[in-house]
Design a protein around this motif. Structure first.
Motif, PDB file in Angstrom:
ATOM      1  N   GLU A  65     -40.818 -44.611  52.565  1.00 28.48           N
ATOM      2  CA  GLU A  65     -41.631 -43.998  53.616  1.00 28.48           C
ATOM      3  C   GLU A  65     -40.744 -43.772  54.836  1.00 28.48           C
ATOM      4  O   GLU A  65     -39.635 -44.318  54.915  1.00 28.48           O
ATOM      5  N   SER A  66     -41.250 -42.997  55.779  1.00 31.36           N
ATOM      6  CA  SER A  66     -40.437 -42.628  56.949  1.00 31.36           C
ATOM      7  C   SER A  66     -39.888 -43.844  57.696  1.00 31.36           C
ATOM      8  O   SER A  66     -38.725 -43.861  58.106  1.00 31.36           O
ATOM      9  N   GLU A  67     -40.719 -44.847  57.854  1.00 32.06           N
ATOM     10  CA  GLU A  67     -40.266 -46.034  58.581  1.00 32.06           C
ATOM     11  C   GLU A  67     -39.161 -46.763  57.823  1.00 32.06           C
ATOM     12  O   GLU A  67     -38.228 -47.301  58.413  1.00 32.06           O
ATOM     13  N   GLN A  68     -39.284 -46.758  56.500  1.00 36.48           N
ATOM     14  CA  GLN A  68     -38.255 -47.413  55.680  1.00 36.48           C
ATOM     15  C   GLN A  68     -36.933 -46.647  55.738  1.00 36.48           C
ATOM     16  O   GLN A  68     -35.861 -47.246  55.683  1.00 36.48           O
ATOM     17  N   VAL A  72     -34.834 -42.015  48.151  1.00 35.68           N
ATOM     18  CA  VAL A  72     -35.397 -40.686  48.385  1.00 35.68           C
ATOM     19  C   VAL A  72     -36.475 -40.791  49.448  1.00 35.68           C
ATOM     20  O   VAL A  72     -37.316 -41.702  49.404  1.00 35.68           O
ATOM     21  N   ASN A  73     -36.437 -39.867  50.397  1.00 34.13           N
ATOM     22  CA  ASN A  73     -37.493 -39.821  51.397  1.00 34.13           C
ATOM     23  C   ASN A  73     -38.733 -39.196  50.755  1.00 34.13           C
ATOM     24  O   ASN A  73     -38.737 -38.021  50.400  1.00 34.13           O
ATOM     25  N   ASP A  74     -39.761 -39.997  50.619  1.00 32.98           N
ATOM     26  CA  ASP A  74     -40.974 -39.565  49.934  1.00 32.98           C
ATOM     27  C   ASP A  74     -41.626 -38.375  50.648  1.00 32.98           C
ATOM     28  O   ASP A  74     -42.143 -37.451  50.000  1.00 32.98           O
ATOM     29  N   THR A  75     -41.559 -38.379  51.966  1.00 36.33           N
ATOM     30  CA  THR A  75     -42.162 -37.281  52.739  1.00 36.33           C
ATOM     31  C   THR A  75     -41.473 -35.955  52.431  1.00 36.33           C
ATOM     32  O   THR A  75     -42.122 -34.910  52.322  1.00 36.33           O
ATOM     33  N   ALA A  76     -40.148 -36.011  52.268  1.00 35.80           N
ATOM     34  CA  ALA A  76     -39.397 -34.788  51.950  1.00 35.80           C
ATOM     35  C   ALA A  76     -39.827 -34.237  50.596  1.00 35.80           C
ATOM     36  O   ALA A  76     -39.926 -33.022  50.406  1.00 35.80           O
TER      37      ALA A  76
END
Lengths: 149, 119
Positions: B102-105, B79-83
């Motif tokens: 995280e986004s980079e991951q 899951v994209n945490d930022t989303a």
């Protein structure tokens, strides 16, 4: 690597340049099309990609139509005479280069394109209804690059 | 195939058929022996909300379907945490045992995939 997808952003590119630039190890392409022909440009982009790949000597293993992409298979598609006929181009691709055009049978059934009585189907003769496994099984071959349009 | 097929979910569960189509594609791919990983990004994170009530619109519960992924050997769920943060969603009891990225991951996950399908 085959992680190329033109699903969400309108990507306009010169297909010859794109193919030459990113593909240096003689890949075989498998295309995954999820948009209907008139509502989006995805199918046209896929056709342009296929035609450019073949012209450059690359092999396109098959084209698979999923989601609304199954509408590409309708034999009743009709455009104005001065517009591009996606149907004719798919037929030409299939006839001239023997590239199989596979239609997801479940997606086609849900959209009324494939029926339990094959004589009622609205699919053009150059399209074949198959299960999704047909597409995914081909990805076991490491030379296959899957591209979504 | 060396590597994995990444199925990216970017749509909410009921507005379009995308969630169901992605689910079926993931199962079909796993069924033929491909390693399938699933990422929930953008509005796709709404699929993970446990308290969805689709019966009021005569639909089947998407989250319950997603919970069957491990039965079909689809075990790596991201899951994209930022989303999640952007939409104010907190996954309190994560039955899917998804991994927050995280986004980079997320970029790395996509970069390392052998094939990607986006729904």
């Amino acid at each position: 690597m085959g992680r190329f997808c033109f699903q969400h952003k309108a990507v306009y590119f010169h297909h010859d340049y794109f193919i030459k630039r990113i593909m240096s190890d003689s890949p075989i392409f498998a295309l995954f099309i999820t948009k209907s022909p008139y509502d989006s440009r995805n199918a046209e982009s896929a056709l342009a990609f296929c035609e450019a790949a073949v012209a450059l000597g690359y092999k396109v293993k098959h084209v698979f139509f999923y989601q609304a992409g199954v509408h590409n298979s309708s034999k009743h598609l009709c455009v104005n005479t001065d517009e591009v006929s996606v149907k004719d181009r798919w037929q030409a691709l299939n006839a001239q280069h023997k590239i199989p055009l596979y239609l997801c049978v479940t997606a086609g059934t849900r959209r009324g394109i494939v029926t339990s009585h094959s004589e009622d189907d609205t699919t053009a003769a150059c399209f074949t209804s198959v299960g999704m496994s047909e597409y995914f099984a081909s990805l076991h071959d490491d030379s296959i690059k899957s591209i979504q349009f | 195939m060396n590597g994995y097929l990444l199925v990216i979910n970017t749509k909410a569960p009921y507005h379009t058929s995308a969630a169901q189509d992605a689910f079926e594609a993931a199962l079909a791919a796993s069924n033929v022996g491909l390693e399938v990983r699933v990422l929930f990004d953008e509005d796709g994170v709404y699929q993970l909300v446990e308290t969805q009530s689709p019966e009021v619109i005569s639909h089947k519960n998407m989250f319950k379907k997603l919970c069957s992924f491990p039965l079909f050997d689809v075990e790596k769920i991201y899951v994209n945490d930022t989303a999640l943060l952007n939409r104010g969603i907190s996954l309190e009891s994560d039955k899917l045992e998804s991994t927050r990225l995280e986004s980079e991951q997320v970029k790395t996950l996509i970069k390392n995939a052998h094939h990607v399908l986006v729904f």
